[in-house]
Design a protein around this motif. Structure first.
Motif, short mmCIF file in Angstrom:
data_model
loop_
_atom_site.label_atom_id
_atom_site.label_comp_id
_atom_site.label_asym_id
_atom_site.label_seq_id
_atom_site.Cartn_x
_atom_site.Cartn_y
_atom_site.Cartn_z
N PHE A 1 0.83 -1.20 0.00
CA PHE A 1 0.00 0.00 0.00
C PHE A 1 0.87 1.26 0.00
CE2 PHE A 1 -1.97 3.43 2.46
CZ PHE A 1 -3.07 3.71 1.65
N CYS A 2 1.88 1.29 0.86
CA CYS A 2 2.77 2.45 0.95
C CYS A 2 3.52 2.68 -0.36
CB CYS A 2 3.74 2.28 2.11
SG CYS A 2 4.80 3.71 2.38
N THR A 3 4.03 1.62 -0.93
CA THR A 3 4.75 1.74 -2.20
C THR A 3 3.83 2.24 -3.30
OG1 THR A 3 6.32 0.04 -1.57
CG2 THR A 3 6.10 0.47 -3.92
N GLU A 4 2.62 1.69 -3.37
CA GLU A 4 1.66 2.12 -4.39
C GLU A 4 1.24 3.58 -4.18
OE1 GLU A 4 -1.59 -0.66 -4.61
OE2 GLU A 4 -0.19 -2.35 -4.65
N LEU A 5 1.06 3.98 -2.92
CA LEU A 5 0.62 5.34 -2.61
C LEU A 5 1.69 6.37 -2.90
CD1 LEU A 5 -1.62 7.13 -1.26
CD2 LEU A 5 -0.39 6.75 0.88
N THR A 6 2.95 6.07 -2.55
CA THR A 6 4.01 7.07 -2.62
C THR A 6 4.99 6.89 -3.77
OG1 THR A 6 5.52 5.79 -1.22
CG2 THR A 6 3.97 7.27 -0.10
N GLY A 7 5.11 5.69 -4.29
CA GLY A 7 6.11 5.41 -5.31
C GLY A 7 7.50 5.16 -4.73
N ILE A 8 7.62 5.21 -3.41
CA ILE A 8 8.90 4.95 -2.75
C ILE A 8 9.14 3.45 -2.75
CG2 ILE A 8 10.19 5.13 -0.57
CD1 ILE A 8 8.41 7.59 0.06
N THR A 9 10.35 3.04 -3.11
CA THR A 9 10.66 1.62 -3.18
C THR A 9 11.39 1.15 -1.92
OG1 THR A 9 12.83 1.92 -4.19
CG2 THR A 9 10.91 1.82 -5.69
N GLN A 10 11.37 -0.15 -1.71
CA GLN A 10 12.09 -0.73 -0.59
C GLN A 10 13.59 -0.49 -0.73
OE1 GLN A 10 10.55 -2.25 2.18
NE2 GLN A 10 12.59 -1.92 3.01
N ALA A 11 14.10 -0.52 -1.95
CA ALA A 11 15.53 -0.26 -2.17
C ALA A 11 15.90 1.16 -1.74
CB ALA A 11 15.88 -0.48 -3.64
#
Length: 100
Positions: free
Chosen positions: A23-33
């Motif tokens: 959800f966070c990645t989809e919402l913000t575009g911030i990646t785990q890397a």
């Protein structure tokens, strides 16, 4: 005409719950890397204070005013963040103008 003098941007690596949700990645575009490569909040806060001071802003809050759209970020989120050393938090983070 107004011009951008400087900009501060860094991602923060949480010390608690370091894995991003889908959800966070989809919402913000911030990646785990990006998060894995980021510094912890205490380091980023130190860098932010140094950046403010390089531009004539004082960490004690006398001539700093953050402008926000709502109180959540500085009143609730930062104040309740378990990754923040609240005893070492500069006074400037306790003063803001809510545009709402």
């Amino acid at each position: 005409a107004p011009r951008l003098v400087s900009e501060f941007h860094e991602h923060v690596r949480p010390t608690r719950h370091p894995q991003l949700s889908a959800f966070c990645t989809e919402l913000t575009g911030i990646t785990q890397a990006q998060i894995d490569a980021a510094a912890p909040l205490s380091t980023v806060m130190d860098r932010h204070v140094a950046w403010l001071e390089r531009h004539g802003a004082l960490a004690d809050g006398r001539n700093v005013l953050f402008v926000t759209c709502g109180d959540y970020d500085l009143k609730r989120s930062l104040a309740e963040d378990p990754n923040v050393d609240h005893d070492a938090l500069p006074a400037c983070y306790g003063r803001w103008c809510n545009l709402k």
